[in-house]
Scaffold this motif. Structure first.
Motif, mmCIF file in Angstrom:
data_model
loop_
_atom_site.group_PDB
_atom_site.id
_atom_site.type_symbol
_atom_site.label_atom_id
_atom_site.label_comp_id
_atom_site.label_asym_id
_atom_site.label_seq_id
_atom_site.Cartn_x
_atom_site.Cartn_y
_atom_site.Cartn_z
ATOM 1 N N ALA A 176 98.566 27.609 23.504
ATOM 2 C CA ALA A 176 99.013 26.882 22.317
ATOM 3 C C ALA A 176 98.221 25.582 22.170
ATOM 4 O O ALA A 176 97.803 24.971 23.166
ATOM 5 N N PRO A 177 98.019 25.129 20.932
ATOM 6 C CA PRO A 177 97.320 23.856 20.708
ATOM 7 C C PRO A 177 98.232 22.683 21.036
ATOM 8 O O PRO A 177 99.443 22.867 21.228
ATOM 9 N N PRO A 178 97.705 21.460 21.076
ATOM 10 C CA PRO A 178 98.550 20.274 21.298
ATOM 11 C C PRO A 178 99.583 20.141 20.185
ATOM 12 O O PRO A 178 99.319 20.511 19.033
ATOM 13 N N ILE A 179 100.762 19.627 20.530
ATOM 14 C CA ILE A 179 101.817 19.422 19.535
ATOM 15 C C ILE A 179 102.332 17.987 19.611
ATOM 16 O O ILE A 179 102.298 17.358 20.681
ATOM 17 N N TYR A 180 102.799 17.474 18.497
ATOM 18 C CA TYR A 180 103.260 16.087 18.400
ATOM 19 C C TYR A 180 104.516 16.022 17.544
ATOM 20 O O TYR A 180 104.777 16.905 16.730
ATOM 21 N N GLY A 198 99.069 16.704 5.390
ATOM 22 C CA GLY A 198 99.693 17.622 4.441
ATOM 23 C C GLY A 198 98.777 18.744 3.996
ATOM 24 O O GLY A 198 99.173 19.597 3.200
ATOM 25 N N ASN A 199 97.563 18.779 4.527
ATOM 26 C CA ASN A 199 96.590 19.814 4.171
ATOM 27 C C ASN A 199 96.773 21.011 5.107
ATOM 28 O O ASN A 199 96.163 21.085 6.172
ATOM 29 N N GLU A 204 95.863 24.251 10.055
ATOM 30 C CA GLU A 204 95.788 25.521 10.769
ATOM 31 C C GLU A 204 94.414 25.716 11.404
ATOM 32 O O GLU A 204 94.299 26.231 12.523
ATOM 33 N N GLU A 205 93.387 25.280 10.714
ATOM 34 C CA GLU A 205 92.029 25.354 11.252
ATOM 35 C C GLU A 205 91.891 24.481 12.484
ATOM 36 O O GLU A 205 91.292 24.878 13.488
ATOM 37 N N LYS A 210 91.700 23.809 18.435
ATOM 38 C CA LYS A 210 92.248 23.171 19.630
ATOM 39 C C LYS A 210 92.800 24.212 20.607
ATOM 40 O O LYS A 210 92.725 24.040 21.826
ATOM 41 N N ALA A 211 93.378 25.282 20.079
ATOM 42 C CA ALA A 211 93.884 26.349 20.948
ATOM 43 C C ALA A 211 92.730 26.984 21.712
ATOM 44 O O ALA A 211 92.833 27.251 22.917
ATOM 45 N N TYR A 212 91.632 27.206 21.016
ATOM 46 C CA TYR A 212 90.457 27.783 21.665
ATOM 47 C C TYR A 212 89.913 26.835 22.728
ATOM 48 O O TYR A 212 89.599 27.259 23.854
ATOM 49 N N GLU A 213 89.811 25.546 22.407
ATOM 50 C CA GLU A 213 89.293 24.557 23.364
ATOM 51 C C GLU A 213 90.192 24.455 24.593
ATOM 52 O O GLU A 213 89.710 24.360 25.731
ATOM 53 N N SER A 214 91.499 24.475 24.374
ATOM 54 C CA SER A 214 92.451 24.398 25.489
ATOM 55 C C SER A 214 92.337 25.616 26.399
ATOM 56 O O SER A 214 92.351 25.506 27.631
ATOM 57 N N THR A 215 92.204 26.785 25.782
ATOM 58 C CA THR A 215 92.069 28.021 26.551
ATOM 59 C C THR A 215 90.764 28.027 27.339
ATOM 60 O O THR A 215 90.723 28.435 28.506
#
Length: 225
Positions: A176-180, A198-199, A204-205, A210-215
């Protein structure tokens, strides 16, 4: 879904199903959990369910007869999609396995104990063997609770947000990507501006990247798959 869990120490299993998401799923009627004490299926006056190994060796082994009686009685009442044995030498539990099991209607989970079960149980009753990791616990009860949690949360209606489980780590072989959450600025530690823009397409992009980088950083083995 109905899950029948066979255990030598059933009290060890009760608390996970008396709180949080699992209890809510039961209260909603989305899942039934039935815990069976293996000692209720033995003719021994001492409620014995284990014995010494043939050929010698340390550790006691769960006997085939009480397990046969329990599983046979359950199967006489309904059909089961899987009879699962929790064991350290089983297939390591992962998200695809949890996804597949969440589609089933009736499951039996047999908790190993002591040195394990008579091999004839595995040969003639078990359809799937699952481990929660390369280590040994005192019994399969805690592993069974982990498996149930992983499966039940995927059943439609269990989670408040139907799409929540679909964005978990491992669903698409990515972490999962970072969450805040609020506040957006805490002690000068700011939330990435993109998340408050709000974009939605750009957000989503960003999350996908970030999910790819984290993995790639933490679990590069997942990308090989």
């Amino acid at each position: 879904m109905r899950i029948d869990i066979i255990s030598v120490v059933p009290d060890l299993l009760r608390s996970p199903f008396e709180a949080s998401i699992l209890k809510r799923a039961i209260d909603k009627g989305l899942v039934e959990i039935h815990i069976h004490n293996l000692r209720d299926y033995t003719n021994s006056s001492y409620k014995q369910v284990d014995d010494y190994q043939f050929g010698g060796g340390s550790g006691m082994v769960l006997m085939v007869e009480p397990i046969d009686k329990c599983i046979s009685q359950l199967k006489a009442e309904r059909d089961y999609d899987e009879v699962i044995y929790m064991t350290p030498d089983g297939k390591t539990l992962n998200q695809p396995t949890a996804n597949q099991l969440s589609l089933n209607k009736n499951i039996i989970i047999l908790c190993g104990h002591y040195k394990g079960v008579d091999q004839r149980v595995r040969d003639h009753f078990i359809t799937k063997e699952i481990s929660i990791g390369d280590y040994v616990l005192s019994g399969g009860e805690l592993g069974a609770a982990v498996l149930c949690d992983a499966v039940i949360r995927l059943i439609p209606g269990v989670l408040g947000n139907e799409t929540s489980a679909l964005t978990d780590s491992f669903q698409d072989n990515l972490l999962a990507p970072p969450i805040y959450t609020r506040p957006a600025d805490y002690k000068g530690w700011k939330v990435p501006e993109i998340l408050t823009s709000g974009n939605t397409p750009k957000i989503e992009e960003w999350r996908e990247q970030k999910a790819y980088e984290s993995t790639q950083k933490r679990r590069p083995d997942l990308l090989k798959d």
